[in-house]
Design an enzyme around this catalytic site. Structure first.
Site, PDB file in Angstrom:
ATOM      1  N   GLY B  51     -10.021  50.281 -19.319  1.00  0.00           N
ATOM      2  CA  GLY B  51      -8.773  51.020 -19.421  1.00  0.00           C
ATOM      3  C   GLY B  51      -8.914  51.914 -20.624  1.00  0.00           C
ATOM      4  O   GLY B  51      -9.750  51.653 -21.482  1.00  0.00           O
ATOM      5  N   CYS B  52      -8.089  52.951 -20.717  1.00  0.00           N
ATOM      6  CA  CYS B  52      -8.310  53.804 -21.880  1.00  0.00           C
ATOM      7  C   CYS B  52      -7.634  53.220 -23.099  1.00  0.00           C
ATOM      8  O   CYS B  52      -7.988  53.506 -24.216  1.00  0.00           O
ATOM      9  CB  CYS B  52      -7.992  55.188 -21.485  1.00  0.00           C
ATOM     10  N   GLN B  53      -6.724  52.286 -22.896  1.00  0.00           N
ATOM     11  CA  GLN B  53      -6.023  51.653 -24.016  1.00  0.00           C
ATOM     12  C   GLN B  53      -6.641  50.302 -24.396  1.00  0.00           C
ATOM     13  O   GLN B  53      -6.856  50.026 -25.553  1.00  0.00           O
ATOM     14  CB  GLN B  53      -4.567  51.418 -23.629  1.00  0.00           C
TER      15      GLN B  53
END
Lengths: 412, 146
Positions: B51-53
């Protein structure tokens, strides 16, 4: 006699931004995600609805009155941007969808007749993905090579290394003016001067600079300057590519279609003049006019006072963070930068802190900020980023600090 | 053992007492801390849901009848939600898992953490948990029919 400028009336200024006056999870909103997108003054919102209520029609070549009114407003907006940037001509202002679109335009058009195998494009290690990927794609298409200027541990561009990268092979240098992830102000004057010595063109990604300071493209001697409307308090979906007239004339069109032609037959099409050559299809008319309104709004303010207020916010927040959080590390920790703080608290994941801050009314951005190579350079997966606009207040920063203390306690 | 629906109802009831957001998050953090550690050998690229987070590692195995999951994340809130997802689906038959309606996350107010814009790997984790059950179900029906 000393004439003192009156202090900035922030409360009055904030009245111009309706979105700021709301609660999130029952708490007053503190919006510190301005580097991702800025909020809109009432003047911009009114301009958009006024345009659709009274003026809307397709621009250029319409014989009827509405089309003339819409065209006048649309072209007037182009002149406002020209004056804002101090460009030499209105037709040096090309409407695009945003910074990304502007950079893709230049990279794509350059690839058609200017770049060949063996040429080099230089970017920096600080770039947003939108100023990396279009150049990588250009290099893949043409066989050119992408070179990357290294940065220091604080994120500063290494000018000496840059000079060594420059050569007669360098065709384009594309760097950001202000860094989105860290807020650093890059030495673009020196970068441009050195590039021009080698006959290379320079494109500046100005997405993060215009929200903070006016830009004079002629004083900078920038060949291309790209920015987005939504980060300078204007609408989304509209952006600008400034290019020097002579260079824009050298580039072939980006997209084909209506608006951009002079004459079309199935055998041969001749392209229109600047700026229309680069504006295929019906443009974002309302967006362009709204962006004009955003710059007019800024021009009516005491802009040096807005800049000073942002500096105060940055200093206040940096000092408060340092005092309250011994486990804090600021990335891009340099004295002169835009009002952006990118930081981490040791052993605390940005996602966790960001989610908790959200429920305490504080909007910050967490993650890699579309700068994965930069995060890799620092050996981290992301940061927390608080970015301030002139409508933010020290009270909001207090709210942010208290919320971050709460998050730190919960997550330790 | 309780059904998937019963487990979800328990969680909804458990969260009903936590009215304040900070109480909900405190509880999630506790659940995240209590989540059994994933065996290090499974924390590999193949099991990583990016995920980008935040990132999620998911490992699934079966004992011939039931599916068992272990997972981890670099973010503790994500880990807390993982703990809930595992509590609901772990130990069930593939056919029960593939048909499960995971609406409890919405009911306890944590839907935003499973929204694609959060980019925290959780949306794909739920999909991955179901895919695994689906694959197992497919191979089972193949075995029975042959």
């Amino acid at each position: 006699m000393d004439v003192k400028t009156p202090p900035l009336d922030i409360a009055k200024l904030r009245q111009d931004f309706p979105v700021l006056h709301q609660k999130v999870a029952g708490k007053p909103l503190a919006y510190f995600d301005n580097a991702a997108s800025a909020q809109k003054p009432q003047a911009v919102i009114d301009t958009l609805s006024h345009y659709y209520e009274t003026t809307h029609s397709n621009v250029h070549r319409g014989v009827h009155q509405l089309s003339q009114k819409a065209t006048d407003a649309f072209e007037e907006a182009r002149k406002i941007v020209q004056q804002e940037l101090n460009a030499a001509h209105p037709h040096e202002i090309i409407w695009t969808k945003g910074t990304t679109d502007s950079i893709n335009l230049v990279a794509s058009s350059l690839g058609q007749n200017q770049i060949k195998s063996g040429d080099e494009i230089i970017i920096s290690a600080l770039e947003h993905h939108s100023n990396i990927v279009p150049w990588q794609m250009l290099c893949q298409r043409t066989g050119a090579t992408l070179r990357v200027i290294p940065i220091s541990d604080e994120g500063e561009i290494d000018l000496q290394a840059y000079r060594e990268l420059l050569s007669s092979r360098t065709k384009m240098v594309a760097v950001n003016h202000y860094s989105n992830a860290l807020g650093l102000i890059n030495p673009v004057e020196a970068i441009i001067e050195e590039a021009h010595k080698h006959g290379a063109w320079v494109l500046l990604d100005g997405a993060q600079s215009l929200p903070h300071r006016p830009v004079d493209v002629r004083a900078l001697d920038a060949d291309f300057y790209a920015f987005s409307g939504h980060k300078v308090f204007g609408p989304t979906g509209i952006g600008v590519l400034y290019g020097k007239e002579s260079l824009l004339n050298e580039l072939p069109p980006y997209q084909g279609g209506g608006e951009m032609i002079a004459e079309v037959s199935f055998e041969k099409t001749t392209y229109g003049e600047l700026p229309h050559k680069f504006e295929a299809g019906t443009p974002h008319i309302a967006g362009a006019i709204g962006l004009g309104a955003a710059f007019q709004y800024l021009q009516q303010q005491d802009r040096p006072a807005l800049a000073r207020h942002e500096e105060e916010l940055l200093a206040y927040a940096t000092d408060a963070l340092r005092r309250h959080f011994p486990r804090l590390k600021i990335y891009g920790d340099v004295p002169h930068k835009a009002s952006v703080i990118s930081f981490l608290l040791e052993d605390i994941h940005p996602y966790d802190a960001g989610a908790i801050l959200d429920k305490l009314g504080v909007a910050i951005r967490t993650g890699h900020h579309c700068n994965q190579p930069l995060m890799q350079r620092f050996g981290i997966s992301g940061t927390m980023r608080a970015s301030f606009a002139f409508y933010n207040t020290t009270e909001e920063i207090d709210q942010f600090i208290t919320a971050l203390q709460r998050a730190e306690k919960m997550l330790s | 053992m309780e059904s998937i629906a019963e487990k979800q109802a328990d969680i909804v009831e458990e969260f009903a007492f936590l009215e304040d957001w900070m109480d909900k998050y405190e509880h999630l953090i506790e659940l995240g801390k209590e989540l059994p550690l994933i065996d290090e050998q499974y924390k590999k690229e193949d099991n990583l849901i990016k995920g980008c987070q935040s990132q999620v590692w998911l490992h699934a195995e079966n004992d011939g009848e039931h599916v068992h999951y272990t997972a981890d994340s670099d973010a503790i809130l994500t880990k807390g939600i993982i703990a809930l997802l595992i509590r609901v689906l772990d130990g069930h038959k593939p056919s029960e898992i593939t048909q499960a309606d995971m609406d409890f996350i919405d009911q306890i107010g944590l839907k935003e953490h499973l929204s694609p814009t959060r980019a925290n790997g959780l949306v794909n984790m739920v999909k991955q948990m179901k895919y695994y059950a689906l694959a197992l179900q497919a191979s089972e029906s193949k075995t029975t029919s042959s």
